[in-house]
Design an enzyme around this catalytic site. Structure first.
Site, short mmCIF file in Angstrom:
data_model
loop_
_atom_site.label_atom_id
_atom_site.label_comp_id
_atom_site.label_asym_id
_atom_site.label_seq_id
_atom_site.Cartn_x
_atom_site.Cartn_y
_atom_site.Cartn_z
N ASN A 77 0.88 -1.17 0.00
CA ASN A 77 0.00 0.00 0.00
C ASN A 77 0.91 1.22 0.00
O ASN A 77 1.46 1.59 1.04
CB ASN A 77 -0.89 -0.05 1.25
N ARG A 105 -2.44 -2.09 -3.62
CA ARG A 105 -3.67 -1.32 -3.41
C ARG A 105 -3.60 -0.08 -4.30
O ARG A 105 -2.65 0.71 -4.21
CB ARG A 105 -3.77 -0.89 -1.95
N HIS A 128 -12.72 2.83 -0.24
CA HIS A 128 -12.76 1.76 0.78
C HIS A 128 -13.47 0.51 0.24
O HIS A 128 -13.98 -0.30 1.01
CB HIS A 128 -13.51 2.18 2.06
N LEU A 141 -15.84 3.03 9.60
CA LEU A 141 -15.63 4.25 10.37
C LEU A 141 -14.21 4.27 10.93
O LEU A 141 -13.94 3.74 12.01
CB LEU A 141 -16.66 4.33 11.51
N GLY A 142 -13.30 4.83 10.16
CA GLY A 142 -11.92 5.01 10.63
C GLY A 142 -11.64 6.49 10.65
O GLY A 142 -12.54 7.30 10.86
N GLY A 191 -10.54 8.03 7.93
CA GLY A 191 -11.40 8.22 6.75
C GLY A 191 -12.62 7.34 6.97
O GLY A 191 -12.49 6.27 7.55
N ARG A 202 -11.62 15.37 7.55
CA ARG A 202 -12.36 15.79 6.34
C ARG A 202 -13.77 16.21 6.68
O ARG A 202 -14.42 15.58 7.52
CB ARG A 202 -12.42 14.64 5.33
N ARG A 213 -10.07 8.70 20.44
CA ARG A 213 -9.73 8.47 21.86
C ARG A 213 -9.52 9.80 22.57
O ARG A 213 -10.02 10.01 23.67
CB ARG A 213 -8.47 7.60 21.96
N GLY A 249 -15.27 2.13 14.31
CA GLY A 249 -16.37 1.17 14.29
C GLY A 249 -16.08 -0.10 15.07
O GLY A 249 -16.96 -0.67 15.70
N GLU A 250 -14.81 -0.52 15.05
CA GLU A 250 -14.45 -1.75 15.75
C GLU A 250 -14.23 -1.54 17.24
O GLU A 250 -14.39 -2.46 18.04
CB GLU A 250 -13.16 -2.34 15.15
N ASN A 251 -13.83 -0.30 17.60
CA ASN A 251 -13.36 -0.10 18.97
C ASN A 251 -14.11 0.91 19.81
O ASN A 251 -14.02 0.87 21.03
CB ASN A 251 -11.89 0.37 18.93
N GLU A 257 -8.25 -5.35 5.00
CA GLU A 257 -8.05 -5.02 3.59
C GLU A 257 -6.87 -5.77 3.00
O GLU A 257 -6.90 -6.20 1.85
CB GLU A 257 -7.87 -3.50 3.43
P1 ADP Z 1 -7.48 4.99 8.92
O1 ADP Z 1 -7.13 3.60 8.46
O2 ADP Z 1 -8.55 5.66 8.13
O3 ADP Z 1 -6.29 5.87 9.18
P2 ADP Z 1 -8.36 3.61 11.32
O4 ADP Z 1 -9.34 2.65 10.75
O5 ADP Z 1 -7.06 3.08 11.80
O6 ADP Z 1 -8.14 4.84 10.37
O7 ADP Z 1 -9.10 4.36 12.54
C1 ADP Z 1 -8.46 5.33 13.33
C2 ADP Z 1 -9.43 5.79 14.40
O8 ADP Z 1 -9.82 4.65 15.19
C3 ADP Z 1 -8.86 6.81 15.37
O9 ADP Z 1 -9.73 7.91 15.49
C4 ADP Z 1 -8.79 6.07 16.69
O10 ADP Z 1 -9.09 6.92 17.76
C5 ADP Z 1 -9.86 5.02 16.55
N1 ADP Z 1 -9.52 3.91 17.44
C6 ADP Z 1 -8.57 2.97 17.24
N2 ADP Z 1 -8.48 2.15 18.31
C7 ADP Z 1 -9.39 2.59 19.21
C8 ADP Z 1 -9.79 2.17 20.52
N3 ADP Z 1 -9.23 1.12 21.12
N4 ADP Z 1 -10.79 2.87 21.13
C9 ADP Z 1 -11.36 3.92 20.52
N5 ADP Z 1 -11.04 4.37 19.30
C10 ADP Z 1 -10.07 3.72 18.65
#
Ligand code: ADP
Length: 397
Positions: free
Chosen positions: A7, A91, A180, A209-210, A212, A241, A286, A334-336, A385
């Site tokens: 990537n 990618r 994505h 939801l990251g 991006g 953004r 966070r 979204g995961e965390n 991915e």
């Molecule tokens: P990208 O790939 O678009 O750079 P990511 O999918 O890695 O982004 O997501 C980054 C975001 O995920 C950050 O805002 C971060 O705060 C959030 N995040 C990652 N781990 C945690 C966690 N354990 N608790 C809360 N938010 C988290």
């Protein structure tokens, strides 16, 4: 088959070496500050310690060379020689309308990626340097291009056209493409497998939801709409953004601030989103959650504007598909981020959804977070991915 997944960004290069037969990651890492002084490579072999080395990386060929040295290194390497790398999966951000699926890289494919580069001037040229660098150092290894836009090519015209003069679509291909796609494809396929159903029989909303962020509506196995557009700036409020804004804001602010349109767009890309809304607290969720808990009102406002936008898109895509069977959260937030998920779900009572609060404390795992009584299911499915790119590369090679 060992697949090297690359990537490649303008000054960074992320990589993973994946054994596609048993879907295991053998090593992964990151080259930073390519073409800038103070380069470094971080390399982590599976089951081993992370190693960081400072080394100048004047160009992407040097970066790929550093990656290959690490992968074959006597101490931290995971293969004996380059002969054990069977294929490379790249990618590629923008495939325009030319690529609706992954392809084996040929001279014609490279030319086609170059052709659509004006749609993604920050990304495609960087992705191409990754291809050229790998070709130089591994001339006989087959390579595959996996496009962020490909999965969304099934969108119907009514979803991908902007309300602009049609000639701009004809002349310049100005339309919505979405990004994505590898993640939306992977996660929607995965949730169908988890539910023991065919993806063709489901209406799925994937919320990636990251930092991006984008949402897609996947109906009967095909993407029918997604929130990003010509570029990844459209749609949700993101880390930095703006997402959707009234386009008239661009010239209004350009006049007021004495800036050019492209300078305002740069602000929309890099200084807006929850970072801008929070008055500069952070783009990281966070930090924002912590600030909000300490009573920072702008941080709270940023978080609630962010969740509200996600909930609005879920409503829109429910309408687009005339219903929804399952909503899936993925990517970093979204995961965390347990609070963010709970806040979004608080808008979705009309879909018969109630939150399973115990399940929603789980982070980074496949878990159903709606109660068994909910008529629409809500799940968390971590995205992968790189694994999706490795799978598609193996399949084509
Ligand atoms: P990208 O790939 O678009 O750079 P990511 O999918 O890695 O982004 O997501 C980054 C975001 O995920 C950050 O805002 C971060 O705060 C959030 N995040 C990652 N781990 C945690 C966690 N354990 N608790 C809360 N938010 C988290």
């Amino acid at each position: 088959m060992n697949i090297l997944v690359i990537n490649c960004g303008s000054s960074s290069l992320k990589y993973q070496l994946i054994d596609s037969a048993n879907e295991t990651v053998l090593a992964k890492g990151l080259c930073e500050r390519i073409g800038i002084q103070g380069g470094q490579i971080t390399h982590t072999p599976a089951g081993g310690e992370k190693v960081t080395e400072q080394l100048e990386l004047p160009d992407h060929v040097a970066a790929v060379d550093a990656v290959l040295s690490k992968l074959t290194d006597a101490k931290v390497g995971v293969v004996k020689s380059l002969d054990e790398i069977d294929a490379v999966g790249h990618r590629i951000v923008h495939g325009g309308e030319k690529f609706a699926s992954s392809v084996l890289i040929t001279d014609e494919v490279i030319a086609a990626i170059e052709e659509v580069s004006d749609l993604a001037p920050l990304h495609n040229p960087a992705n191409l340097t990754g291809i050229h660098s790998c070709r130089k150092l591994m001339p006989n290894v087959p390579m595959v291009a996996v496009f962020d836009t490909a999965f969304h090519q099934t969108m119907p015209k009514k979803a991908y056209l902007y309300g602009l003069p049609y000639e701009y679509y004809e002349k310049y291909k100005v339309r919505r493409y979405g990004f994505h796609g590898t993640s939306h494809d992977y996660v929607s396929a995965r949730i169908a497998a988890i539910l023991g159903k065919a993806r063709e029989d489901l209406k799925i909303i994937v919320c990636h939801l990251g930092n991006g962020a984008s949402i897609s509506a996947v109906k009967n196995g095909e993407c029918v709409d997604t929130s990003m557009g010509l570029t990844p700036l459209e749609g949700l409020i993101m880390g930095t953004r703006s997402g959707d804004i009234d386009p008239a804001i661009i010239s209004f602010l350009a006049d007021k601030e004495n800036l050019s349109a492209s300078e305002i767009i740069d602000i929309c890309n890099k200084k807006s989103g929850v970072l801008g809304l929070s008055g500069g607290v952070s783009s990281d969720f966070r930090d924002l959650s912590a600030a909000s808990e300490e009573g920072n009102e702008l941080a709270s406002t940023a978080l609630s504007a962010w969740s509200y936008r996600v909930a609005k898109y879920i409503g829109a895509y429910t309408a687009a598909m005339n219903g929804v069977d399952v909503i899936v959260f993925t990517a970093g937030v979204g995961e965390n981020n347990v609070q963010a998920r709970a806040e979004i779900i608080s808008y979705l009572g009309y879909l018969g959804i109630t939150l399973n609060e115990d399940a929603n404390t789980i982070r980074g795992e496949e878990v159903e977070i709606s109660t068994p009584q909910s008529s629409t299911k809500v799940w968390v499915v971590p995205t992968d991915e790189e694994m999706a790119i490795a799978r598609q590369t193996a399949a084509l090679v």
